[in-house]
Write a protein that holds these residues in place. Structure first.
Motif, PDB file in Angstrom:
ATOM      1  N   ARG A 117       1.023  -1.198  -0.127  1.00  0.00           N
ATOM      2  CA  ARG A 117      -0.211  -0.032  -0.026  1.00  0.00           C
ATOM      3  C   ARG A 117       0.857   1.497   0.042  1.00  0.00           C
ATOM      4  N   SER A 137      -6.812  -0.326   6.385  1.00  0.00           N
ATOM      5  CA  SER A 137      -7.979  -0.373   5.963  1.00  0.00           C
ATOM      6  C   SER A 137      -8.356  -1.860   5.467  1.00  0.00           C
ATOM      7  N   ARG A 138      -9.586  -2.293   5.791  1.00  0.00           N
ATOM      8  CA  ARG A 138     -10.216  -3.737   5.503  1.00  0.00           C
ATOM      9  C   ARG A 138     -11.036  -3.450   3.997  1.00  0.00           C
ATOM     10  N   GLU A 139     -10.865  -2.348   3.332  1.00  0.00           N
ATOM     11  CA  GLU A 139     -11.211  -1.762   2.080  1.00  0.00           C
ATOM     12  C   GLU A 139     -10.280  -2.532   0.901  1.00  0.00           C
ATOM     13  N   ASN A 140     -10.935  -3.319  -0.012  1.00  0.00           N
ATOM     14  CA  ASN A 140     -10.128  -3.819  -0.834  1.00  0.00           C
ATOM     15  C   ASN A 140      -9.021  -4.708  -0.436  1.00  0.00           C
ATOM     16  N   LEU A 141      -9.268  -5.419   0.548  1.00  0.00           N
ATOM     17  CA  LEU A 141      -8.443  -6.191   1.399  1.00  0.00           C
ATOM     18  C   LEU A 141      -7.941  -7.318   0.733  1.00  0.00           C
ATOM     19  N   ASP A 159      -7.795  -8.133  -2.357  1.00  0.00           N
ATOM     20  CA  ASP A 159      -7.287  -7.553  -3.889  1.00  0.00           C
ATOM     21  C   ASP A 159      -6.026  -7.066  -3.378  1.00  0.00           C
ATOM     22  N   ASP A 160      -5.615  -6.404  -2.303  1.00  0.00           N
ATOM     23  CA  ASP A 160      -4.256  -5.802  -2.048  1.00  0.00           C
ATOM     24  C   ASP A 160      -3.656  -6.971  -1.572  1.00  0.00           C
ATOM     25  N   TYR A 196      -3.626 -10.168  -2.459  1.00  0.00           N
ATOM     26  CA  TYR A 196      -2.980 -10.909  -3.769  1.00  0.00           C
ATOM     27  C   TYR A 196      -2.109 -10.171  -4.545  1.00  0.00           C
ATOM     28  N   ASN A 247      -8.676 -10.603   9.700  1.00  0.00           N
ATOM     29  CA  ASN A 247      -9.883  -9.485   9.734  1.00  0.00           C
ATOM     30  C   ASN A 247     -10.242  -8.901  10.994  1.00  0.00           C
TER      31      ASN A 247
END
Length: 812
Positions: free
Chosen positions: A637, A675-679, A681-682, A684, A760
């Protein structure tokens, strides 16, 4: 129809003849068993759990006017070493009460001659393993073998439920239950499991309504003491204590009859045995070691001498930490943090392994910070807190292997087998489409492998029966059964004859003929490698590498992590309870002086500049596996916002991000790193998920029978296995992306390797925490061990010691 009350006096009298008195939980279990119930028995180790179930079965048999015909009772154990003890205890009861039953042993160590005798005349009771049950299912007469079974008892259920061996057991139970109209009794035994109700549901499947959960209100006394170092004022790192505390171990050995010294991995067992023999030559013949890679004869010799009290100490791994009853053992030493409360409790129970006796265990830290872990373990065991085991579901590789097993044996019809499979907890949500996919896979190889005859293993006969008729296919399947997958093993033998044990191929591949290595407590010189066999001879050299095995690595459980955070919060508030926390107080106070001790609602982040660049140390205190994922996630990130490269290191306490750029941590916190947003995908994108899925797929492909690991003595090399699995993975990826085995590989990377649900929970906790940033002038006691772990990959042992010494001087 009312149940006929059965007299319990034969069991009570047998107890009295041994000088014992039955516990209420044992009598309750006998009554539940005799009333036809299934259930789960939760009782501490060494409290008489075996007799609580077995005497119920014996009482029932004694009161049955019809003589037993065929196999009546199956007793399942996860460990071969445990099987021998249980069989002896069961046979003793049978003989003393004149039942006239033969209690047989059937494991991977059972000779072919003994197996043939069992096939001709099945014993009334059999002590076995999940793998051996499935081998019996692959026999043509499997229906006859199992149709007489009245009860299945699964010992140490907590060891099976969280893995694919547990799924194997569920399938075997589903098969046996559907063979007869009258339900078979199913019982499980466990000393350490946090989710008892769920464990019972997994065991019984559709029969859960008949379940009786029995908790033994037996107070098992455990005395836990830590071997404390003289000082903990210096910087800690993994391994800086350990062997240096050997002089403290000697008085413990002298004061006790027999001691088990548990390590977490086989290589550590080898190291401790080697060092003990070098520093304590007077103990030659009184100290031995035991782990799963040693020759069976050596292991049995060690076990026999433990039983007879002829060994002062045995250095061992988990190969001896379940249920084995070595009466002379009156002390246990745990080397290093066991990473879990249940495992520590199990190991402690190896001493004083009888009702009413006190179990004694010493905790030997391999570095100072493990003293906090010791304090958490003591508190959790005092409160009887144990980890939950999460059951696996929809393991398509295990299901495919099972279907081929049935097809190799008596054969199966799809409709009734679908009902059987669906009755298990693991496959209760199996859809008809997924079932049909599995059937197509075993009969044709699926849409992508249908052109290759070797993958079309099962034929559909004219009456609809699924059957393996090819003898070569059947033989290869029987040789490949099981769910424990390891790297290819090389047998180690003397040039003159004599088997020593097995080591991983990757270790032997790194040696040249003439080089020396230490194995099984001996210095060995490699002569040659041929047909996956390393020929060796004894060497007089004192130094050489020690094999390392891939299995056995562990990370903090969530329960242990929670306790660790609480202990650090206590320290932050100036509370140091117990000898371990008081011993480590100087180190933690030094850390508070240089940095900060985080409260449970705080996330500590340290920044340090050195000749290497800028270091960020982040302490979620969630265990190594979670930290590996979080480190890669944060690095990715940050790199999205600007071109930057990080080196990553982690341990159970936190992780490090190192870059050669001069940057500030505040510049990146606004990126919402946690953040758990797009977790997904990020994740991977941050970790080479394709490569990790490939590695996981190799295990899945092996279990599902896509990859054959070779005939005995003619094993296939690691390179060949990897190439085969990679090729199949690529075919599926390109032409069959919806392949269920591919999907399983990706799911296992997330759920097992990344611990998705726990990840999570960790991120949710971090997002609620206050971030505390500390800019360091020199390494803190918490960040130093992470740095050392990173150095290990770059330096030899000598250079690593020099680097550590240099940093210690700077610290002081």
């Amino acid at each position: 129809m009312p149940q006929v009350e059965i007299d319990l006096s034969p069991a009570e009298n047998w107890f009295q003849s041994k000088g014992w008195k039955s516990f209420p939980f044992q009598r309750k279990t006998w009554n539940a068993y005799l009333s036809g119930k299934s259930g789960l028995l939760n009782a501490p180790t060494g409290s008489g759990k075996t007799y609580a179930i077995w005497l119920g079965a014996v009482l029932e048999a004694l009161n049955d006017p019809k003589p037993a015909k065929g196999l009546q009772i199956i007793w399942v154990t996860p460990l071969r070493a445990l099987a021998k003890d249980i069989q002896a205890a069961m046979q003793e009861v049978s003989n003393d009460l004149e039942l006239g039953w033969n209690i047989a042993l059937r494991t991977g160590d059972t000779t072919q001659a003994e197996r043939q005798r069992q096939k001709k005349h099945m014993p009334e009771a059999m002590v076995t393993t999940p793998e051996s049950i499935h081998i019996l299912l692959a026999q043509k007469d499997a229906v006859k073998t199992f149709s007489s079974v009245k009860a299945v008892i699964v010992d140490e259920w907590h060891e099976l439920i969280g893995g694919k061996r547990g799924v194997q057991m569920e399938l075997a139970l589903a098969y046996m239950r559907h063979l007869k109209d009258k339900p078979i009794k199913t019982w499980a035994i466990s000393a350490t499991i946090g989710n008892l109700e769920e464990a019972a549901k997994v065991l019984l499947g559709e029969q859960y309504e008949t379940c009786e959960t029995i908790r033994a209100n037996v107070d098992k006394k455990i005395e836990i003491e830590s071997i404390l170092p003289d000082s903990v004022k210096t910087l800690p790192w993994a391994g800086h204590l350990g062997i240096h505390l050997l002089p403290r171990v000697v008085p413990i050995l002298e004061q006790h009859t027999s001691t088990l010294m548990f390590t977490n991995v086989r290589s550590q067992t080898e190291i401790w045995y080697q060092k003990m023999m070098m520093q304590l030559p007077e103990y030659a013949g009184l100290v031995a070691m035991h782990h799963g890679s040693l020759d069976l004869g050596v292991r049995q010799w060690v076990e026999d001498r433990l039983h007879t009290g002829k060994l002062k100490c045995v250095v061992c791994t988990s190969s001896l930490d379940l249920g084995v009853d070595f009466r002379p053992v009156d002390m246990v030493i745990q080397v290093g943090g066991p990473k879990g409360i249940a495992r520590f409790f199990q190991r402690a129970g190896r001493s004083g392994h009888r009702p009413g006796a006190t179990s004694k265990v010493y905790f030997l830290p391999t570095h100072s910070l493990e003293l906090i872990e010791a304090a958490v373990l003591k508190e959790a065991i005092d409160k009887k807190q144990f980890e939950s085991r999460t059951p696996l579901t929809k393991c398509f590789d295990v299901l495919i292997q099972y279907l081929v097993t049935l097809a190799v044996g008596p054969g199966f019809y799809q409709e009734e087998t679908y009902r059987q499979v669906k009755s298990s907890h693991a496959y209760q949500d199996l859809s008809l489409a997924e079932w049909q996919w599995c059937l197509e896979f075993i009969t044709t190889g699926g849409s992508t492998l249908s052109a290759y005859d070797e993958y079309a293993k099962v034929e559909i006969e004219s009456d609809g029966k699924y059957k393996v008729n090819n003898r070569r296919t059947a033989m290869r399947h029987r040789m490949s059964m099981g769910t424990i997958v390891s790297d290819p093993m090389v047998k180690v033998k003397y040039q003159t004859g004599g088997y020593i044990g097995t080591v991983e191929e990757i270790f032997i591949a790194g040696l040249k003929p003439g080089q020396t290595f230490w194995f099984a407590g001996r210095s060995l010189e490699l002569i040659r490698v041929k047909d996956m066999t390393a020929q060796v001879k004894k060497s007089k050299k004192k130094t050489g590498p020690i094999p390392r095995w891939g299995g056995g690595k562990a990370s903090f459980t969530s329960l242990l992590s929670h306790g660790l955070r609480r202990k650090l919060e206590d320290a932050a508030n100036g509370i140091y309870e117990g000898p371990e926390m008081n011993a480590i107080k100087p180190l933690l106070e030094k850390h508070r002086e240089l940095s900060a001790l985080p409260l449970s609602n705080q996330l500590l982040i340290e920044q340090l500049r050195s000749d290497e660049g800028t270091h960020f140390f982040i302490y979620p205190l969630e265990g190594k596996y979670i930290h590996e994922v979080l480190a890669a996630l944060c690095a990715y990130r940050i790199s999205v916002s600007q071109p930057i490269t990080f080196s990553i290191a982690s341990n159970d306490y936190g992780f490090e991000l190192l870059t050669d750029q001069e940057i500030e941590i505040e510049d990146f916190l606004e990126l919402d790193l946690f953040s758990r947003e797009n977790l997904l995908d990020d994740i991977y994108a941050s970790i080479n998920n394709t490569e990790m899925a490939k590695r996981k797929f190799r295990d899945i492909a092996t279990i599902a029978g896509l990859i054959f690991q070779g005939y005995p003595g003619k094993g296939i090399t690691n390179r060949h296995l990897q190439a085969s699995s990679s090729m199949i993975f690529k075919v599926f990826e390109d032409y069959d992306p919806e392949n269920l085995l591919m999907k399983q590989a990706n799911e296992e990377v997330l759920s097992l390797q990344f611990e998705k649900s726990r990840l999570n929970e960790s991120l949710e906790r971090i997002n609620q925490q206050e971030i505390v940033i500390k800019k360091l002038l020199k390494p803190s006691p918490l960040c130093f061990p992470i740095m050392v772990d990173r150095f290990r990959e770059r330096y030899t042992s000598e250079k690593l010691s020099d680097q550590i010494e240099k940093m210690q001087i700077e610290f002081d």
